[in-house]
Write a protein that holds these residues in place. Structure first.
Motif, PDB file in Angstrom:
ATOM      1  N   THR A 164      48.316  45.906  15.898  1.00 15.01           N
ATOM      2  CA  THR A 164      48.645  45.554  17.274  1.00 15.01           C
ATOM      3  C   THR A 164      47.808  44.373  17.744  1.00 15.01           C
ATOM      4  OG1 THR A 164      49.145  47.886  17.687  1.00 15.01           O
ATOM      5  CG2 THR A 164      48.911  46.465  19.606  1.00 15.01           C
ATOM      6  N   ARG A 165      46.508  44.383  17.419  1.00 16.09           N
ATOM      7  CA  ARG A 165      45.660  43.236  17.777  1.00 16.09           C
ATOM      8  C   ARG A 165      46.155  41.966  17.100  1.00 16.09           C
ATOM      9  NH1 ARG A 165      40.377  43.821  20.315  1.00 16.09           N
ATOM     10  NH2 ARG A 165      40.135  41.609  19.842  1.00 16.09           N
ATOM     11  N   THR A 166      46.597  42.091  15.860  1.00 19.91           N
ATOM     12  CA  THR A 166      47.106  40.929  15.141  1.00 19.91           C
ATOM     13  C   THR A 166      48.341  40.363  15.829  1.00 19.91           C
ATOM     14  OG1 THR A 166      46.229  41.730  13.026  1.00 19.91           O
ATOM     15  CG2 THR A 166      48.006  40.123  12.922  1.00 19.91           C
ATOM     16  N   LEU A 167      49.242  41.227  16.281  1.00 17.71           N
ATOM     17  CA  LEU A 167      50.431  40.751  16.991  1.00 17.71           C
ATOM     18  C   LEU A 167      50.051  40.040  18.281  1.00 17.71           C
ATOM     19  CD1 LEU A 167      53.055  43.629  16.578  1.00 17.71           C
ATOM     20  CD2 LEU A 167      52.932  41.452  15.383  1.00 17.71           C
ATOM     21  N   VAL A 168      49.101  40.613  19.030  1.00 19.02           N
ATOM     22  CA  VAL A 168      48.677  39.996  20.285  1.00 19.02           C
ATOM     23  C   VAL A 168      48.117  38.605  20.037  1.00 19.02           C
ATOM     24  CG1 VAL A 168      47.019  40.137  22.189  1.00 19.02           C
ATOM     25  CG2 VAL A 168      48.282  42.179  21.483  1.00 19.02           C
ATOM     26  N   GLN A 169      47.338  38.453  18.965  1.00 21.67           N
ATOM     27  CA  GLN A 169      46.651  37.191  18.702  1.00 21.67           C
ATOM     28  C   GLN A 169      47.444  36.258  17.794  1.00 21.67           C
ATOM     29  OE1 GLN A 169      42.594  39.755  18.815  1.00 21.67           O
ATOM     30  NE2 GLN A 169      42.342  37.737  17.900  1.00 21.67           N
ATOM     31  N   VAL A 204      54.036  46.276  31.450  1.00 21.77           N
ATOM     32  CA  VAL A 204      54.044  46.430  29.990  1.00 21.77           C
ATOM     33  C   VAL A 204      54.202  45.049  29.363  1.00 21.77           C
ATOM     34  CG1 VAL A 204      55.185  47.476  27.995  1.00 21.77           C
ATOM     35  CG2 VAL A 204      55.146  48.699  30.183  1.00 21.77           C
ATOM     36  N   LEU A 205      53.369  44.744  28.379  1.00 18.98           N
ATOM     37  CA  LEU A 205      53.552  43.526  27.585  1.00 18.98           C
ATOM     38  C   LEU A 205      54.301  43.917  26.320  1.00 18.98           C
ATOM     39  CD1 LEU A 205      52.885  40.453  27.390  1.00 18.98           C
ATOM     40  CD2 LEU A 205      51.018  41.121  25.853  1.00 18.98           C
ATOM     41  N   GLU A 206      55.480  43.328  26.130  1.00 15.96           N
ATOM     42  CA  GLU A 206      56.301  43.585  24.952  1.00 15.96           C
ATOM     43  C   GLU A 206      56.151  42.428  23.974  1.00 15.96           C
ATOM     44  OE1 GLU A 206      60.356  44.263  26.009  1.00 15.96           O
ATOM     45  OE2 GLU A 206      59.965  46.216  26.908  1.00 15.96           O
ATOM     46  N   LEU A 207      55.854  42.759  22.724  1.00 18.65           N
ATOM     47  CA  LEU A 207      55.687  41.749  21.684  1.00 18.65           C
ATOM     48  C   LEU A 207      56.737  41.965  20.606  1.00 18.65           C
ATOM     49  CD1 LEU A 207      52.120  42.750  21.912  1.00 18.65           C
ATOM     50  CD2 LEU A 207      52.457  40.296  21.788  1.00 18.65           C
ATOM     51  N   THR A 208      57.344  40.867  20.158  1.00 15.34           N
ATOM     52  CA  THR A 208      58.351  40.926  19.103  1.00 15.34           C
ATOM     53  C   THR A 208      57.962  39.960  17.994  1.00 15.34           C
ATOM     54  OG1 THR A 208      60.077  41.450  20.724  1.00 15.34           O
ATOM     55  CG2 THR A 208      60.795  40.691  18.557  1.00 15.34           C
ATOM     56  N   ASP A 209      57.828  40.494  16.791  1.00 21.57           N
ATOM     57  CA  ASP A 209      57.370  39.714  15.643  1.00 21.57           C
ATOM     58  C   ASP A 209      58.555  39.436  14.718  1.00 21.57           C
ATOM     59  OD1 ASP A 209      55.730  38.525  13.718  1.00 21.57           O
ATOM     60  OD2 ASP A 209      55.355  40.429  12.708  1.00 21.57           O
ATOM     61  N   VAL A 210      58.868  38.165  14.524  1.00 22.71           N
ATOM     62  CA  VAL A 210      59.992  37.751  13.688  1.00 22.71           C
ATOM     63  C   VAL A 210      59.451  37.018  12.463  1.00 22.71           C
ATOM     64  CG1 VAL A 210      62.119  36.391  13.593  1.00 22.71           C
ATOM     65  CG2 VAL A 210      61.487  37.578  15.698  1.00 22.71           C
ATOM     66  N   ALA A 213      41.766  41.394  14.729  1.00 21.12           N
ATOM     67  CA  ALA A 213      42.999  40.850  14.163  1.00 21.12           C
ATOM     68  C   ALA A 213      42.779  40.494  12.699  1.00 21.12           C
ATOM     69  CB  ALA A 213      43.432  39.615  14.946  1.00 21.12           C
ATOM     70  N   ASP A 214      43.855  40.475  11.941  1.00 16.62           N
ATOM     71  CA  ASP A 214      43.762  40.101  10.536  1.00 16.62           C
ATOM     72  C   ASP A 214      43.228  38.673  10.414  1.00 16.62           C
ATOM     73  OD1 ASP A 214      44.853  41.073   7.684  1.00 16.62           O
ATOM     74  OD2 ASP A 214      45.185  38.908   7.876  1.00 16.62           O
ATOM     75  N   PRO A 215      42.317  38.412   9.463  1.00 16.89           N
ATOM     76  CA  PRO A 215      41.725  37.065   9.364  1.00 16.89           C
ATOM     77  C   PRO A 215      42.716  35.976   8.973  1.00 16.89           C
ATOM     78  CG  PRO A 215      41.033  38.451   7.516  1.00 16.89           C
ATOM     79  CD  PRO A 215      41.708  39.349   8.502  1.00 16.89           C
ATOM     80  N   LEU A 216      43.893  36.354   8.460  1.00 13.28           N
ATOM     81  CA  LEU A 216      44.883  35.354   8.060  1.00 13.28           C
ATOM     82  C   LEU A 216      45.924  35.085   9.137  1.00 13.28           C
ATOM     83  CD1 LEU A 216      45.582  36.503   4.368  1.00 13.28           C
ATOM     84  CD2 LEU A 216      43.977  34.757   5.146  1.00 13.28           C
ATOM     85  N   VAL A 217      45.783  35.722  10.304  1.00 12.40           N
ATOM     86  CA  VAL A 217      46.844  35.650  11.307  1.00 12.40           C
ATOM     87  C   VAL A 217      47.164  34.221  11.725  1.00 12.40           C
ATOM     88  CG1 VAL A 217      45.220  36.033  13.235  1.00 12.40           C
ATOM     89  CG2 VAL A 217      47.642  36.553  13.533  1.00 12.40           C
ATOM     90  N   ALA A 218      46.171  33.366  11.833  1.00 14.28           N
ATOM     91  CA  ALA A 218      46.420  31.996  12.295  1.00 14.28           C
ATOM     92  C   ALA A 218      47.168  31.159  11.260  1.00 14.28           C
ATOM     93  CB  ALA A 218      45.102  31.307  12.645  1.00 14.28           C
ATOM     94  N   HIS A 219      47.155  31.606   9.999  1.00 11.06           N
ATOM     95  CA  HIS A 219      47.752  30.818   8.920  1.00 11.06           C
ATOM     96  C   HIS A 219      48.966  31.493   8.297  1.00 11.06           C
ATOM     97  CE1 HIS A 219      44.015  28.508   9.113  1.00 11.06           C
ATOM     98  NE2 HIS A 219      43.355  29.636   8.983  1.00 11.06           N
ATOM     99  N   GLU A 220      49.266  32.734   8.689  1.00 14.87           N
ATOM    100  CA  GLU A 220      50.289  33.500   7.971  1.00 14.87           C
ATOM    101  C   GLU A 220      51.637  32.801   7.939  1.00 14.87           C
ATOM    102  OE1 GLU A 220      52.593  37.783   7.882  1.00 14.87           O
ATOM    103  OE2 GLU A 220      52.143  36.746   9.752  1.00 14.87           O
ATOM    104  N   ALA A 277      55.721  39.044   4.589  1.00 10.43           N
ATOM    105  CA  ALA A 277      54.534  39.376   5.384  1.00 10.43           C
ATOM    106  C   ALA A 277      53.299  39.251   4.505  1.00 10.43           C
ATOM    107  CB  ALA A 277      54.633  40.789   5.959  1.00 10.43           C
ATOM    108  N   LEU A 278      52.203  38.887   5.159  1.00  7.46           N
ATOM    109  CA  LEU A 278      50.955  38.636   4.450  1.00  7.46           C
ATOM    110  C   LEU A 278      49.784  39.067   5.312  1.00  7.46           C
ATOM    111  CD1 LEU A 278      49.557  37.162   1.979  1.00  7.46           C
ATOM    112  CD2 LEU A 278      49.624  35.094   3.390  1.00  7.46           C
ATOM    113  N   ASP A 279      48.849  39.783   4.704  1.00  9.92           N
ATOM    114  CA  ASP A 279      47.617  40.141   5.401  1.00  9.92           C
ATOM    115  C   ASP A 279      46.490  40.172   4.385  1.00  9.92           C
ATOM    116  OD1 ASP A 279      47.342  42.935   4.269  1.00  9.92           O
ATOM    117  OD2 ASP A 279      49.201  43.231   5.388  1.00  9.92           O
TER     118      ASP A 279
END
Length: 233
Positions: free
Chosen positions: A8-13, A71-77, A138-145, A186-188
């Motif tokens: 969830t933190r990864t999606l937010v960031q 509510v903050l709704e996040l959608t990951d595509v 957040a996952d350390p690769l989130v900015a580059h995924e 997907a990558l983490d």
């Protein structure tokens, strides 16, 4: 695997889409409730930036007492073309209040105090406790995924297909069938998920774990090299 709070933190960031839902707030254009930026404070609260004229800002500043429920709704595509591109969704609910003072000229920060969170993604659906969300990273690769997945898909599709050799009985039992295309989806820090697309867009996912968690792009390169080497044996 990453915990539900980490996911969830990864999606937010990440750069996934997000929209604020305020019950009872009538907004003619949904884009007016899309924050221009979002971040997580040390107590796990979300800070959302909006133009000062946004309906969300007006509602939060007029709210009385403890603020306004939202509510903050996040959608990951998935950042690559693949069947079933939505990888996950998350919902974070709490009380919405205005942060005194402008964030920058023409902008204002709203604070969403995290009360409940829920994630439904490729790993499954799970509740997230506010304390777990606060303490997660957040996952350390989130900015580059996104860039990494697009690169793997565009420049290394042949190597993606090689990973089929690691699937064992699933593919060995049907050698006459056309080989499915392999798309990194997907990558983490723990591994790579590949979607194998068969005839008529039927597909299945396979997860390839790294020998050890990676912390940066350099570590990822080494882990991918090890993975491709194993597939070529």
């Amino acid at each position: 695997m990453p915990s539900a709070a980490e996911r969830t933190r990864t999606l937010v960031q990440s750069t996934c889409s997000a929209a604020l839902v305020v019950p009872g707030l009538d907004v003619p254009c949904p884009d007016h409730l899309v924050p221009s930026s979002r971040s997580v404070g040390p107590e796990g609260d979300l800070f959302l930036e909006f133009p000062v004229g946004s309906p969300a800002v007006r509602a939060a500043t007029r709210a009385q007492g403890d603020g306004l429920g939202a509510v903050l709704e996040l959608t990951d595509v998935a950042p690559v073309s693949v069947p079933h591109r939505i990888r996950g969704r998350a919902w974070i609910s709490g009380r919405l209040t205005a942060v005194p003072g402008p964030a920058q000229p023409g902008r204002m920060l709203l604070r969403l105090e995290t009360a409940e969170a829920y994630v439904d993604d490729l790993w499954g659906a799970q509740d997230v406790e506010p304390e777990a969300f606060r303490d997660a990273a957040a996952d350390p690769l989130v900015a580059h995924e996104a860039e990494l997945l697009q690169h793997l898909h565009a420049a290394h599709s042949d190597r993606m297909g090689m990973l089929r050799a690691l699937l064992g009985a699933r593919t060995a039992c049907d050698r006459a069938a056309p080989r499915p295309s392999a798309v990194p989806v997907a990558l983490d820090r723990f591994g790579l998920r590949v979607r194998f697309v068969e005839a008529h867009n039927s597909c299945f996912d396979a997860r390839f774990e790294f020998p050890e968690p990676v912390q940066d792009v350099g570590g990822l390169r080494r882990a991918m090299h090890t993975l491709f080497e194993a597939a070529s044996c």
